[in-house]
Design an enzyme around this catalytic site. Structure first.
Site, PDB file in Angstrom:
ATOM      1  N   ASP A   1      -5.515  -8.614   1.211  1.00 53.75           N
ATOM      2  CA  ASP A   1      -5.587 -10.051   0.934  1.00 53.75           C
ATOM      3  C   ASP A   1      -6.386 -10.303  -0.340  1.00 53.75           C
ATOM      4  O   ASP A   1      -6.030 -11.140  -1.167  1.00 53.75           O
ATOM      5  CB  ASP A   1      -6.264 -10.788   2.099  1.00 53.75           C
TER       6      ASP A   1
ATOM      7  N   ASN B   1       0.863  -1.180   0.000  1.00 49.14           N
ATOM      8  CA  ASN B   1       0.000   0.000   0.000  1.00 49.14           C
ATOM      9  C   ASN B   1       0.902   1.233   0.000  1.00 49.14           C
ATOM     10  O   ASN B   1       2.137   1.116  -0.043  1.00 49.14           O
ATOM     11  CB  ASN B   1      -0.967  -0.019   1.181  1.00 49.14           C
TER      12      ASN B   1
ATOM     13  N   GLU C   1       3.493   1.364   2.905  1.00 48.46           N
ATOM     14  CA  GLU C   1       4.525   0.340   2.732  1.00 48.46           C
ATOM     15  C   GLU C   1       5.458   0.694   1.582  1.00 48.46           C
ATOM     16  O   GLU C   1       6.684   0.508   1.679  1.00 48.46           O
ATOM     17  CB  GLU C   1       3.869  -1.016   2.492  1.00 48.46           C
TER      18      GLU C   1
END
Length: 323
Positions: A269, A200, A203
């Site tokens: 996920d 993201n 990150e």
């Protein structure tokens, strides 16, 4: 493109998911008063539910979309571990669970009136022991050959180590398998030579060392990650701004399709599950990104760890094409 054909191919596609297994517990209730003992709400519990989290949720997304999944990770010999195993079996997910004398990781969320009040975690984030590593590594060498692609789901709970990633990547490259990684800050140095990473914005910023504040810094961060990790592609998820796919010679920006965002739990996920399943089922990288974007838009509209279905996904894709 004909998305229907790709979604039909999901049924014959097998994905191996390696990572940190989490049992998500939700305690549901309502709040009508404040405690006289401390300035905190009193939650009157009405129900509790258990869901698959972490790498198990990645596998759950794959199966929900019609694919086949095998999840590899660690689970304790305890009641949460038993519940985790029961959920995997019920959902039709194949599993290879190894014991490393640690408790099963549990995240418990207390939710009242569709809002999370508090979360508390039970976990041991220490690196796995050598015995567990040898057992898992031995399993992976044969299992990777039997699957169409590999996902490494890193929640930084001790499963994803340098040795584990090297073992998975080495066996995957030998078999020419696509390897996707959902990364965690602090572990970026482990992911060299993978096919795809899906950070993201936060990150990507920390992994590249570049603060992303605009389009220019976004481009620089994505290209830096590709160069630094020698990976084939980077998919940066950007919340309400959609996602950006970096490949060797181009960058594609994909706007979000989410109309309502109630809960982003597990959205990452869903992205990596839908992307990898789509690409392994014949979609190009860009097509896989579009499909994963729609899948994420479905799950963020629900409270709790949710999964998409082929019917909802196809409906969303068709609506997007009309727009």
């Amino acid at each position: 493109m004909n998305y229907n054909n790709v979604l039909k191919n999901f049924r014959g596609t097998k994905i191996l998911v390696i990572g940190d297994l989490i049992l998500d517990c939700y305690i549901w209730g309502k709040v009508n008063r404040i405690s006289p003992e401390a300035p905190v709400p009193i939650v009157e519990v009405t129900n509790d539910t258990f869901m698959l989290g972490g790498a198990a949720n990645v596998a759950d997304n794959i199966v929900a979309l019609g694919g086949k999944a095998t999840v590899v990770g660690m689970a304790g010999k305890d009641r949460p571990g038993d519940i985790l195993r029961e959920l995997l079996e019920t959902r039709g997910i194949s599993s290879a669970l190894f014991d490393d004398s640690r408790p099963t990781t549990v995240k418990t969320r207390v939710i009242a009136h569709n809002q999370q009040i508090v979360r508390f975690d039970k976990e041991d984030r220490g690196t796995m022991g050598s015995k567990a590593f040898r057992e898992i590594a031995g399993f992976l060498k044969d299992a990777i050959a039997e699957h169409d692609a590999v996902i490494i789901s890193d929640y930084k709970k001790g499963m994803i180590t340098s040795e584990m990633v090297k073992t998975a990547i080495s066996a995957s490259r030998l078999r020419k398998k696509f390897v996707a990684v959902d990364p965690k800050v602090g572990n970026f140095q482990l992911y060299r030579h993978v096919s795809l990473i899906t950070p993201n914005l936060m990150e990507a910023s920390q992994g590249s060392g570049i603060e992303i504040t605009d389009g220019k810094s976004l481009l620089k961060a994505g290209k830096t990650l590709m160069s630094r990790l020698s990976c084939k592609s980077v998919l940066i998820t950007r919340g309400e701004e959609g996602m950006s796919l970096f490949e060797k010679d181009r960058v594609v920006h994909i706007p979000t399709v989410a109309r309502h965002v109630y809960d982003v739990t597990g959205a990452g996920d869903t992205v990596i599950a839908a992307f990898t399943l789509s690409h392994a089922s014949g979609a190009t990288m860009e097509e896989a990104a579009v499909i994963s974007n729609h899948a994420a838009g479905i799950v963020v509209a629900e409270v709790g760890t949710a999964v998409p279905t082929p019917e909802k996904l196809l409906e969303s894709l068709n609506q997007g094409r009309k727009v």
